[in-house]
Design a protein around this motif. Structure first.
Motif, PDB file in Angstrom:
ATOM      1  N   LYS A   1       0.920  -1.214   0.022  1.00 52.51           N
ATOM      2  CA  LYS A   1       0.053   0.241   0.005  1.00 52.51           C
ATOM      3  C   LYS A   1       0.812   1.330   0.049  1.00 52.51           C
ATOM      4  O   LYS A   1       1.940   1.391   0.282  1.00 52.51           O
ATOM      5  CB  LYS A   1      -0.905   0.111   1.197  1.00 52.51           C
ATOM      6  N   PHE A   2       0.461   2.316  -0.406  1.00 53.11           N
ATOM      7  CA  PHE A   2       1.130   3.521  -0.491  1.00 53.11           C
ATOM      8  C   PHE A   2       1.706   3.953   0.955  1.00 53.11           C
ATOM      9  O   PHE A   2       2.705   4.171   0.839  1.00 53.11           O
ATOM     10  CB  PHE A   2      -0.032   4.855  -1.213  1.00 53.11           C
ATOM     11  N   GLU A   3       0.753   3.781   1.837  1.00 53.56           N
ATOM     12  CA  GLU A   3       1.043   4.238   3.043  1.00 53.56           C
ATOM     13  C   GLU A   3       2.232   3.524   3.719  1.00 53.56           C
ATOM     14  O   GLU A   3       3.434   3.966   4.197  1.00 53.56           O
ATOM     15  CB  GLU A   3      -0.042   4.098   4.300  1.00 53.56           C
TER      16      GLU A   3
ATOM     17  N   SER B   1       4.633   1.952   1.843  1.00 56.12           N
ATOM     18  CA  SER B   1       5.666   2.271   0.764  1.00 56.12           C
ATOM     19  C   SER B   1       6.237   3.688   1.447  1.00 56.12           C
ATOM     20  O   SER B   1       7.659   3.751   1.681  1.00 56.12           O
ATOM     21  CB  SER B   1       5.252   2.322  -0.600  1.00 56.12           C
ATOM     22  N   MET B   2       5.503   4.664   1.914  1.00 52.49           N
ATOM     23  CA  MET B   2       5.801   5.971   2.280  1.00 52.49           C
ATOM     24  C   MET B   2       6.723   5.771   3.652  1.00 52.49           C
ATOM     25  O   MET B   2       7.671   6.169   3.886  1.00 52.49           O
ATOM     26  CB  MET B   2       4.714   6.918   2.639  1.00 52.49           C
TER      27      MET B   2
ATOM     28  N   ASN C   1       7.489   4.182  -7.144  1.00 51.58           N
ATOM     29  CA  ASN C   1       5.890   3.727  -6.893  1.00 51.58           C
ATOM     30  C   ASN C   1       5.133   4.715  -6.212  1.00 51.58           C
ATOM     31  O   ASN C   1       4.023   4.754  -6.752  1.00 51.58           O
ATOM     32  CB  ASN C   1       6.269   2.143  -6.001  1.00 51.58           C
ATOM     33  N   CYS C   2       5.781   5.372  -5.557  1.00 51.93           N
ATOM     34  CA  CYS C   2       4.617   6.403  -4.685  1.00 51.93           C
ATOM     35  C   CYS C   2       4.165   7.237  -5.714  1.00 51.93           C
ATOM     36  O   CYS C   2       2.915   7.858  -5.571  1.00 51.93           O
ATOM     37  CB  CYS C   2       5.461   6.647  -3.398  1.00 51.93           C
ATOM     38  N   LYS C   3       5.133   7.775  -6.429  1.00 49.02           N
ATOM     39  CA  LYS C   3       4.826   8.783  -7.265  1.00 49.02           C
ATOM     40  C   LYS C   3       3.895   8.280  -8.247  1.00 49.02           C
ATOM     41  O   LYS C   3       2.772   8.917  -8.799  1.00 49.02           O
ATOM     42  CB  LYS C   3       6.119   9.301  -8.223  1.00 49.02           C
TER      43      LYS C   3
ATOM     44  N   GLU D   1       1.742   5.865  -7.889  1.00 49.61           N
ATOM     45  CA  GLU D   1       0.348   5.961  -7.258  1.00 49.61           C
ATOM     46  C   GLU D   1      -0.356   7.286  -7.188  1.00 49.61           C
ATOM     47  O   GLU D   1      -1.564   7.364  -7.374  1.00 49.61           O
ATOM     48  CB  GLU D   1       0.510   5.101  -5.915  1.00 49.61           C
ATOM     49  N   LEU D   2       0.488   8.273  -6.949  1.00 45.63           N
ATOM     50  CA  LEU D   2      -0.121   9.531  -6.480  1.00 45.63           C
ATOM     51  C   LEU D   2      -0.702  10.264  -8.004  1.00 45.63           C
ATOM     52  O   LEU D   2      -1.574  10.602  -8.004  1.00 45.63           O
ATOM     53  CB  LEU D   2       0.877  10.439  -6.249  1.00 45.63           C
TER      54      LEU D   2
END
Length: 67
Positions: free
Chosen positions: A2-4, A6-7, A40-42, A44-45
């Motif tokens: 999940k994004f969270e 990953s962050m 990956n985060c970029k 997803e955003l």
């Protein structure tokens, strides 16, 4: 992942790298892992932004000339 998640992992890696004291190989490995997580985060955003944009278009309020 999940994004969270990953962050959180990216923040932990950043902290480790900023702290220093790592062997070169470990620092390079962590940097590579962090770069992948950041990408990956970029992505997803960007996808979330497109999704919100599409919802906004679908739900747009007609302007007064259309009423």
């Amino acid at each position: 992942m999940k994004f969270e998640e990953s962050m959180q992992k990216l923040l932990a890696i950043t902290a480790q790298l900023e702290e220093g004291g790592l062997e070169l190989e470990d620092a390079i490995r962590l940097y590579g892992e962090g770069a992948k997580l950041a990408e990956n985060c970029k992505n997803e955003l960007e996808q979330a932004k497109l999704t919100v944009s599409e919802y906004s278009k679908q739900q747009s309020v007609p302007d007064r000339t259309e009423i």
